[in-house]
Write a protein that holds these residues in place. Structure first.
Motif, PDB file in Angstrom:
ATOM      1  N   GLU A 250      -5.012   6.636  -4.509  1.00 39.67           N
ATOM      2  CA  GLU A 250      -6.335   7.235  -5.375  1.00 39.67           C
ATOM      3  C   GLU A 250      -7.468   5.989  -5.288  1.00 39.67           C
ATOM      4  OE1 GLU A 250      -2.741   7.542  -6.588  1.00 39.67           O
ATOM      5  OE2 GLU A 250      -3.581   9.462  -5.615  1.00 39.67           O
ATOM      6  N   GLU A 251      -6.964   4.832  -4.975  1.00 39.18           N
ATOM      7  CA  GLU A 251      -7.974   3.647  -4.969  1.00 39.18           C
ATOM      8  C   GLU A 251      -8.786   3.822  -3.472  1.00 39.18           C
ATOM      9  OE1 GLU A 251      -6.270   0.021  -7.337  1.00 39.18           O
ATOM     10  OE2 GLU A 251      -4.938   0.534  -5.589  1.00 39.18           O
TER      11      GLU A 251
ATOM     12  N   ASN B 298       0.963  -1.217   0.158  1.00 39.44           N
ATOM     13  CA  ASN B 298       0.039   0.042   0.086  1.00 39.44           C
ATOM     14  C   ASN B 298       0.875   1.275   0.023  1.00 39.44           C
ATOM     15  OD1 ASN B 298      -1.879  -1.740   0.271  1.00 39.44           O
ATOM     16  ND2 ASN B 298      -2.736  -1.012   2.256  1.00 39.44           N
ATOM     17  N   GLU B 299       0.344   2.227  -0.799  1.00 44.73           N
ATOM     18  CA  GLU B 299       1.099   3.557  -0.831  1.00 44.73           C
ATOM     19  C   GLU B 299       1.267   4.171   0.443  1.00 44.73           C
ATOM     20  OE1 GLU B 299       0.897   5.183  -5.325  1.00 44.73           O
ATOM     21  OE2 GLU B 299      -0.566   5.971  -3.830  1.00 44.73           O
ATOM     22  N   GLN B 300       2.433   5.057   0.358  1.00 46.05           N
ATOM     23  CA  GLN B 300       2.610   5.678   1.695  1.00 46.05           C
ATOM     24  C   GLN B 300       1.384   6.713   2.156  1.00 46.05           C
ATOM     25  OE1 GLN B 300       6.666   8.343   2.789  1.00 46.05           O
ATOM     26  NE2 GLN B 300       5.555   9.439   1.228  1.00 46.05           N
ATOM     27  N   GLY B 301       1.263   6.473   3.215  1.00 42.75           N
ATOM     28  CA  GLY B 301      -0.154   7.562   3.508  1.00 42.75           C
ATOM     29  C   GLY B 301      -1.518   7.004   3.537  1.00 42.75           C
TER      30      GLY B 301
ATOM     31  N   ASN C 292      -4.224  13.190  -7.584  1.00 38.51           N
ATOM     32  CA  ASN C 292      -3.757  12.171  -6.722  1.00 38.51           C
ATOM     33  C   ASN C 292      -3.995  12.485  -5.243  1.00 38.51           C
ATOM     34  OD1 ASN C 292      -2.583  10.493  -8.530  1.00 38.51           O
ATOM     35  ND2 ASN C 292      -0.995  12.105  -8.910  1.00 38.51           N
ATOM     36  N   LYS C 293      -4.152  11.670  -4.402  1.00 35.43           N
ATOM     37  CA  LYS C 293      -4.278  12.034  -2.991  1.00 35.43           C
ATOM     38  C   LYS C 293      -2.981  12.542  -2.344  1.00 35.43           C
ATOM     39  CE  LYS C 293      -8.602  10.362  -2.451  1.00 35.43           C
ATOM     40  NZ  LYS C 293      -9.446   9.685  -1.402  1.00 35.43           N
TER      41      LYS C 293
END
Length: 511
Positions: free
Chosen positions: A284-285, A90-93, A472-473
């Motif tokens: 984004e997901e 999972n992405e950072q943040g 993007n978030k």
């Protein structure tokens, strides 16, 4: 597949006999198979090639948490409970720390695991892991194994259910960890284990037995090269890669010259195959994730910085004892504390004393490596801007600088390149010089090298990425190494004008 009263799974199988023979709590009901919905049963189903959801999603007591999990965090936690060895990409943040805590707490409540070792960077041992433990599983005991070898050993030999340690601390107390009863190891920012030839990798590998659960987490797997996947796969999925690194290199790379290799067209597919089982959510997901996520990284001041910082604090105490503190004097003193923390303090005649900023830069590099898009770095002081730029260049990270003396024409060129081209990867900005009227939506991560005193500039600077055109978030990451920085970031986050709190802040610092 149907879930019956949160207790059992009703499954349609072509051949139910393997399931009926392997799982005692199962029976045939007409043309379907009824299986007790427990974690052991789900693991057995997976071994037999039957995909089944983790019972954690419905059976875990989520209401005991001080924070409400997002949907992607629940799915991530449930996924981790299904695999003894797994990746979380999972992405950072996105909150993968909390997911790992909830998953481990659930397994602990079932008696499947008893003790957890978290291996992570120094910068997030307290601000991320220990803080998240309080929010997600405050009924569990946690301690940080940091300091002298004796202190680390005492903590490891203690009773804390979760022990947090930094990467290089593992080798200091390796033997004690082996005896510590850890049956789950979580390696956060796992790219530190991409090279299987390092002593760091070998020490971790020796801690893992057949019964050890291992979860490795990073938002950027194999971001620099397909070869980075080898060390990670050798921990989680060793049968998926060749025994020898050279054989893996030949699998994903082709040789251009004696010292130059390039990825094969099939490299991405191969990397995806070997880095399994894995789960990944991009920001984004995560539809329920806030548009802006604020994170904090702790940075240890160097001995030189600590000495100057402590000396100035003593002066502040002495001044406060002998005279009335004015807002101007307080602001001047506190600005010098921020300068020391940042890496260079300026004397009254504008000469600068530079400090070693290697600790802070190491954390900055970690953030850049974990970022999926471009990065903005806000640095308040010019001397430090030059130092950061030189260190990034030495690490082959492309960057540009925008500060007060950069011409309008040059700024236009830099911003256009940043927005439209792969390079530069990062932009180093003096906050006041780029806080207004600039769109930098190619980035989705902002790093504050150190805080500033202007609330308006802080908010406007963050708005450079969070504006029209951003798809993007975004993450805002604060680097902090001193009490002064923690105080100022707290005021900025709460949108309190620091200048209205100068005297109070001064008094708090000298208590």
């Amino acid at each position: 597949m149907e879930i019956i009263q949160n207790k059992a799974l009703l499954i349609t199988l072509k051949d139910p006999l393997p399931v009926l023979n392997a799982i005692p709590k199962s029976k045939q009901v007409g043309d379907k198979t009824l299986v007790y919905w427990g974690i052991d049963e789900v693991h057995k189903l997976k071994e037999l090639g039957v995909d089944a959801p983790s019972p954690m999603e419905r059976k875990y007591l989520w209401t005991q948490c001080m924070m409400t999990p997002f949907e992607h965090q629940i799915k991530t936690a449930a996924f981790l409970t299904l695999y003894k060895r797994a990746f979380c990409f999972n992405e950072q943040g996105t909150g993968k720390t909390a997911s790992a805590i909830w998953a481990s707490d659930y397994l602990m409540s079932l008696g499947i695991i008893h003790r957890v070792l978290v291996i992570c960077p120094l910068s997030i041992m307290d601000t991320a892991w220990r803080a998240e433990m309080f929010d997600c599983a405050m009924h569990r005991t946690v301690d940080i194994a940091y300091g002298s070898a004796k202190k680390r050993a005492t903590i490891i030999a203690g009773s804390a259910e979760y022990v947090i340690i930094n990467y290089d601390g593992v080798k200091v107390v390796h033997d004690e960890i082996k005896k510590g009863g850890f049956d789950l190891i979580i390696a956060d920012e796992a790219t530190h284990y991409k090279n299987a030839n390092t002593s760091r990798w070998k020490k971790l590998h020796k801690l893992i037995t057949e019964d050890t659960w291992v979860w490795m987490m990073t938002g950027t797997p194999a971001a620099q090269s397909p070869l980075d996947a080898y060390g990670l796969a050798k921990i989680i999925n060793p049968t998926a890669v060749p025994k020898w690194f050279g054989s893996f290199r030949d699998l994903v790379m082709f040789r251009v010259s004696q010292f130059r290799w390039l990825p094969k067209d099939s490299a991405t597919t191969t990397v995806h195959r070997v880095l399994q089982p894995a789960i990944r959510f991009t920001k984004e997901e995560c539809l329920d994730l806030p548009d802006m996520v604020y994170l904090t990284r702790d940075v240890e001041l160097t001995p030189q910085q600590k000495k100057y910082y402590d000396d100035l604090k003593k002066r502040m105490i002495t001044i406060a004892a002998g005279e009335r503190i004015t807002a101007v004097n307080a602001a001047n003193m506190m600005n010098k504390l921020l300068q020391i923390s940042s890496g260079a303090v300026y004397s009254d005649d504008s000469e600068s004393i530079a400090f070693d900023v290697s600790n802070r830069y190491s954390v900055l590099k970690e953030v850049i490596d974990e970022s999926s898009h471009k990065v903005l770095i806000f640095v308040a002081y010019r001397h430090t801007i030059r130092v950061v730029a030189e260190k990034l260049k030495a690490d082959s990270i492309t960057g540009e600088i925008i500060q007060g003396d950069v011409s309008v024409t040059e700024r236009t060129r830099i911003i256009k390149a940043f927005q439209e081209n792969p390079d530069p990867r990062v932009l180093i900005l003096q906050p006041a010089a780029a806080a207004h009227g600039v769109t930098l939506t190619a980035a989705n991560t902002i790093v504050w090298w150190s805080p500033i005193s202007s609330l308006e500039t802080y908010l406007q600077a963050n708005a450079r990425v969070h504006r029209a055109g951003q798809v993007n978030k975004c993450s805002v990451i604060h680097l902090q190494g001193s009490a002064m920085e923690r105080h100022v970031y707290g005021l900025l986050r709460n949108k309190i004008d620091i200048h209205t709190k100068i005297i109070e802040l001064y008094q708090d610092l000298i208590k």
